[in-house]
Design a protein around this motif. Sequence first.
Motif, PDB file in Angstrom:
ATOM      1  N   ALA A 147       1.019  -0.843   0.012  1.00 27.36           N
ATOM      2  CA  ALA A 147       0.318  -0.033  -0.328  1.00 27.36           C
ATOM      3  C   ALA A 147       0.848   0.760   0.064  1.00 27.36           C
ATOM      4  O   ALA A 147       0.474   2.606  -0.383  1.00 27.36           O
ATOM      5  N   ILE A 148       2.058   1.100   0.539  1.00 26.59           N
ATOM      6  CA  ILE A 148       2.949   2.689   0.654  1.00 26.59           C
ATOM      7  C   ILE A 148       3.475   2.202  -0.527  1.00 26.59           C
ATOM      8  O   ILE A 148       2.838   3.762  -1.157  1.00 26.59           O
ATOM      9  N   ALA A 149       4.412   1.337  -1.044  1.00 27.76           N
ATOM     10  CA  ALA A 149       3.992   1.606  -2.102  1.00 27.76           C
ATOM     11  C   ALA A 149       3.941   2.457  -3.242  1.00 27.76           C
ATOM     12  O   ALA A 149       4.046   3.104  -4.339  1.00 27.76           O
ATOM     13  N   THR A 150       2.253   2.253  -3.991  1.00 27.72           N
ATOM     14  CA  THR A 150       1.554   1.699  -4.801  1.00 27.72           C
ATOM     15  C   THR A 150       1.003   3.973  -4.373  1.00 27.72           C
ATOM     16  O   THR A 150       0.623   4.204  -4.689  1.00 27.72           O
ATOM     17  N   ARG A 151       1.136   3.733  -3.002  1.00 31.02           N
ATOM     18  CA  ARG A 151       0.689   5.968  -2.747  1.00 31.02           C
ATOM     19  C   ARG A 151       1.734   6.165  -2.764  1.00 31.02           C
ATOM     20  O   ARG A 151       1.534   7.319  -3.891  1.00 31.02           O
ATOM     21  N   ASN A 152       3.000   6.239  -3.021  1.00 28.90           N
ATOM     22  CA  ASN A 152       3.980   6.482  -3.243  1.00 28.90           C
ATOM     23  C   ASN A 152       3.186   6.502  -4.747  1.00 28.90           C
ATOM     24  O   ASN A 152       4.722   8.298  -5.565  1.00 28.90           O
ATOM     25  N   THR A 153       3.549   5.722  -5.599  1.00 29.79           N
ATOM     26  CA  THR A 153       3.598   6.068  -7.146  1.00 29.79           C
ATOM     27  C   THR A 153       2.868   6.466  -7.331  1.00 29.79           C
ATOM     28  O   THR A 153       2.875   7.196  -8.238  1.00 29.79           O
ATOM     29  N   GLU A 154       1.048   6.002  -6.818  1.00 31.47           N
ATOM     30  CA  GLU A 154       0.639   7.617  -7.565  1.00 31.47           C
ATOM     31  C   GLU A 154       0.782   8.872  -7.094  1.00 31.47           C
ATOM     32  O   GLU A 154       0.840   9.780  -8.153  1.00 31.47           O
ATOM     33  N   LYS A 155       1.380   9.683  -6.427  1.00 33.83           N
ATOM     34  CA  LYS A 155       1.773  10.737  -5.825  1.00 33.83           C
ATOM     35  C   LYS A 155       3.447  11.255  -7.027  1.00 33.83           C
ATOM     36  O   LYS A 155       3.354  12.024  -7.578  1.00 33.83           O
ATOM     37  N   ASN A 156       4.582  10.336  -7.150  1.00 28.00           N
ATOM     38  CA  ASN A 156       5.474  10.422  -7.990  1.00 28.00           C
ATOM     39  C   ASN A 156       5.135  10.154  -9.482  1.00 28.00           C
ATOM     40  O   ASN A 156       5.942  10.006 -10.386  1.00 28.00           O
ATOM     41  N   ARG A 157       4.107  10.013  -9.795  1.00 27.71           N
ATOM     42  CA  ARG A 157       3.327   9.144 -11.077  1.00 27.71           C
ATOM     43  C   ARG A 157       4.176   7.911 -12.017  1.00 27.71           C
ATOM     44  O   ARG A 157       4.884   8.902 -12.820  1.00 27.71           O
ATOM     45  N   ALA A 197     -12.058  -1.030 -19.502  1.00 25.26           N
ATOM     46  CA  ALA A 197     -12.256   0.458 -19.830  1.00 25.26           C
ATOM     47  C   ALA A 197     -12.004   1.065 -19.183  1.00 25.26           C
ATOM     48  O   ALA A 197     -11.556   1.742 -18.246  1.00 25.26           O
ATOM     49  N   LEU A 198     -10.733   2.249 -19.517  1.00 31.20           N
ATOM     50  CA  LEU A 198      -9.816   2.783 -19.006  1.00 31.20           C
ATOM     51  C   LEU A 198     -10.669   4.510 -18.503  1.00 31.20           C
ATOM     52  O   LEU A 198     -11.125   4.751 -18.821  1.00 31.20           O
ATOM     53  N   MET A 199     -11.002   4.786 -17.435  1.00 29.16           N
ATOM     54  CA  MET A 199     -11.964   5.579 -16.530  1.00 29.16           C
ATOM     55  C   MET A 199     -11.452   7.195 -16.443  1.00 29.16           C
ATOM     56  O   MET A 199     -11.230   7.528 -15.498  1.00 29.16           O
ATOM     57  N   GLY A 200     -10.796   7.728 -17.752  1.00 22.32           N
ATOM     58  CA  GLY A 200     -10.728   8.795 -18.337  1.00 22.32           C
ATOM     59  C   GLY A 200      -9.306   9.187 -17.242  1.00 22.32           C
ATOM     60  O   GLY A 200      -8.825   8.265 -17.293  1.00 22.32           O
ATOM     61  N   ARG A 201      -9.363  10.916 -17.003  1.00 24.20           N
ATOM     62  CA  ARG A 201      -7.435  10.831 -16.824  1.00 24.20           C
ATOM     63  C   ARG A 201      -6.618  10.944 -15.537  1.00 24.20           C
ATOM     64  O   ARG A 201      -5.824  10.548 -15.337  1.00 24.20           O
ATOM     65  N   ARG A 202      -7.684  10.415 -14.403  1.00 23.11           N
ATOM     66  CA  ARG A 202      -6.790  10.264 -13.037  1.00 23.11           C
ATOM     67  C   ARG A 202      -6.688   8.200 -13.356  1.00 23.11           C
ATOM     68  O   ARG A 202      -7.394   7.967 -14.233  1.00 23.11           O
ATOM     69  N   SER A 203      -5.626   7.864 -12.420  1.00 22.35           N
ATOM     70  CA  SER A 203      -5.019   7.035 -12.422  1.00 22.35           C
ATOM     71  C   SER A 203      -6.045   5.772 -11.463  1.00 22.35           C
ATOM     72  O   SER A 203      -6.910   6.532 -10.790  1.00 22.35           O
ATOM     73  N   PHE A 204      -6.328   4.711 -11.454  1.00 20.21           N
ATOM     74  CA  PHE A 204      -7.435   3.991 -11.146  1.00 20.21           C
ATOM     75  C   PHE A 204      -6.763   2.653 -11.312  1.00 20.21           C
ATOM     76  O   PHE A 204      -5.941   1.963 -11.797  1.00 20.21           O
ATOM     77  N   LEU A 205      -7.149   2.503 -10.577  1.00 25.61           N
ATOM     78  CA  LEU A 205      -7.278   0.186 -10.051  1.00 25.61           C
ATOM     79  C   LEU A 205      -7.741  -0.588 -10.620  1.00 25.61           C
ATOM     80  O   LEU A 205      -9.533  -0.342 -10.202  1.00 25.61           O
ATOM     81  N   LEU A 206      -7.923  -1.140 -11.067  1.00 22.34           N
ATOM     82  CA  LEU A 206      -8.674  -2.588 -11.594  1.00 22.34           C
ATOM     83  C   LEU A 206      -8.409  -3.865 -11.305  1.00 22.34           C
ATOM     84  O   LEU A 206      -7.750  -4.337 -11.236  1.00 22.34           O
ATOM     85  N   PHE A 207      -9.689  -4.266 -10.463  1.00 16.63           N
ATOM     86  CA  PHE A 207      -9.309  -5.382  -9.781  1.00 16.63           C
ATOM     87  C   PHE A 207     -10.546  -6.212 -10.885  1.00 16.63           C
ATOM     88  O   PHE A 207     -11.663  -6.384 -10.533  1.00 16.63           O
ATOM     89  N   MET A 208      -9.761  -7.982 -10.265  1.00 21.69           N
ATOM     90  CA  MET A 208     -11.149  -8.251 -11.643  1.00 21.69           C
ATOM     91  C   MET A 208     -10.877 -10.132 -10.725  1.00 21.69           C
ATOM     92  O   MET A 208     -10.056 -10.209  -9.984  1.00 21.69           O
ATOM     93  N   GLN A 240       2.556  -5.159 -19.955  1.00 19.65           N
ATOM     94  CA  GLN A 240       3.665  -3.802 -19.921  1.00 19.65           C
ATOM     95  C   GLN A 240       3.162  -3.086 -18.654  1.00 19.65           C
ATOM     96  O   GLN A 240       2.097  -2.664 -18.058  1.00 19.65           O
ATOM     97  N   CYS A 241       3.767  -2.450 -17.408  1.00 15.78           N
ATOM     98  CA  CYS A 241       3.468  -1.723 -16.610  1.00 15.78           C
ATOM     99  C   CYS A 241       3.030  -0.212 -16.873  1.00 15.78           C
ATOM    100  O   CYS A 241       3.071  -0.190 -17.928  1.00 15.78           O
ATOM    101  N   SER A 242       2.448   0.314 -16.412  1.00 19.23           N
ATOM    102  CA  SER A 242       1.381   1.365 -16.599  1.00 19.23           C
ATOM    103  C   SER A 242       0.911   2.346 -15.437  1.00 19.23           C
ATOM    104  O   SER A 242       1.807   2.096 -14.467  1.00 19.23           O
ATOM    105  N   ASN A 243       2.132   3.831 -15.857  1.00 20.02           N
ATOM    106  CA  ASN A 243       1.522   4.758 -15.053  1.00 20.02           C
ATOM    107  C   ASN A 243       0.026   4.775 -14.660  1.00 20.02           C
ATOM    108  O   ASN A 243      -0.644   6.381 -14.541  1.00 20.02           O
ATOM    109  N   LYS A 244      -0.891   4.512 -15.782  1.00 22.08           N
ATOM    110  CA  LYS A 244      -2.561   5.631 -15.702  1.00 22.08           C
ATOM    111  C   LYS A 244      -3.050   4.062 -15.207  1.00 22.08           C
ATOM    112  O   LYS A 244      -4.159   4.347 -14.202  1.00 22.08           O
ATOM    113  N   PHE A 245      -2.862   2.399 -14.633  1.00 23.00           N
ATOM    114  CA  PHE A 245      -3.483   2.079 -13.867  1.00 23.00           C
ATOM    115  C   PHE A 245      -3.085   0.502 -13.151  1.00 23.00           C
ATOM    116  O   PHE A 245      -1.550   0.376 -13.732  1.00 23.00           O
TER     117      PHE A 245
END
Length: 410
Positions: A147-157, A197-208, A240-245
């Motif tokens: 969770a800490i790593a994901t939160r920092n990833t979101e802040k640093n894009r 389906a990507l949800m706009g410009r804001r990054s999001f988490l896709l859970f399946m 590939q890893c993405s900075n969008k989702f």
Amino acid sequence: MQEPTLQREQQSKLKQLVNEENLRKQEESVLKHHQTFFASIRTAVTMFGERFRAIVRDRDTVTATVVGLTLLAGGVYSAKNGTAAAARFIEAGLFKTSLVREKSRITVLEALHHPFQVRRQVLSRPQDVLEGVVLSPRLEAKVRIMAIATRNTEKNRRLYRNALLYGPPGTGKTLFAKNLALYSGMDYAIMTGEDLALMGRRSFLLFMDDADAFLRKPATEEINQDLIVVQDTFQYHTRQCSNKFMLVLASRHPEELHRDIHDSVDMMCHFDLPRQEELERLVRMYLDKYVLKPATEGKQRLKLAQFDYGRKCLEIARLTEGMSGRKIAQLAVSCQATAYTSEDGVLTEARLNTCVRDFIRQHQQKMHLLKSDGLGPRTSTPQPESSGRPQLTEPGCGPLPPLPFRSLHI
């Protein structure tokens, strides 16, 4: 000879005079008709003009007329286009399965339809990524680092790392994924199928959830060509890893997932059934939520009799060994329902014991039926062997959880 000739001439003149008289009368009649017609038109125009001037001079009448015409035009337009829109809505709701089961993004229509639910959803952002989730200390430390790593990833894009959560159902995988998204400041979408389906410009988490039902290995079962194409498309977008989702998969049987899916996963966490320590925390958390809190607030028809509440939670935790967190929540709801259905609304120790006994018996019956049909729960890791503690058995139901019911001090 001259007389007949004169008579014919007189008759001819007489006929001519008669014809002229008739023609004159017809012209007069037509002229009168035209005059009457034009007079009627002038009268109608005059009346309409006077009425129009009266309407124009009266502001209220003008406003009412304009509003009426506008509403009439709107009604005609709505009637013309509303049927097609309703048909599309019914078709989408009844004949097309929604692939997105739940999402955090709120639309204007949802806010208007459910304002209180939307307000509660906006204000209930978790401050702790494990809010409502009980895990073993080792797994808890691991997911907190995630969770800490994901939160920092979101802040640093930066690039997100995909994760695989595997284990039996009801162990908190979905709840943790939702908390992870909200804790990290991301939107989330919980999928039930293969749509991406990507949800706009804001990054999001896709859970399946139940990813193994869609992303199976080709050798697992015969897969049609269309499903293979969809799998290839999904893997192409998530390889590939993405900075969008961030992709988070949940699976009961990770060994059945496609090999390329394992290659795209960066982190794996095993959500196993809760052990004794976690069971004690789960029992106390859900009984506090559904029994103790309503009883102490006094807002509902529920009272709690005097008995050793902490000791009872420990006993229930021992009896529910092998159950998931979802089952513990269902047990707490059953205890609440037991108090509501009683005459006085009081949950006594005897009623609590009876409720726990019935719930465990029904759970064992379900497991016995599933096992006899070959549909029993499977896990990806070997189950621990029996601890050798005494077990209570009932005919046709298999062994009940460790510790006999006489330990409930009934």
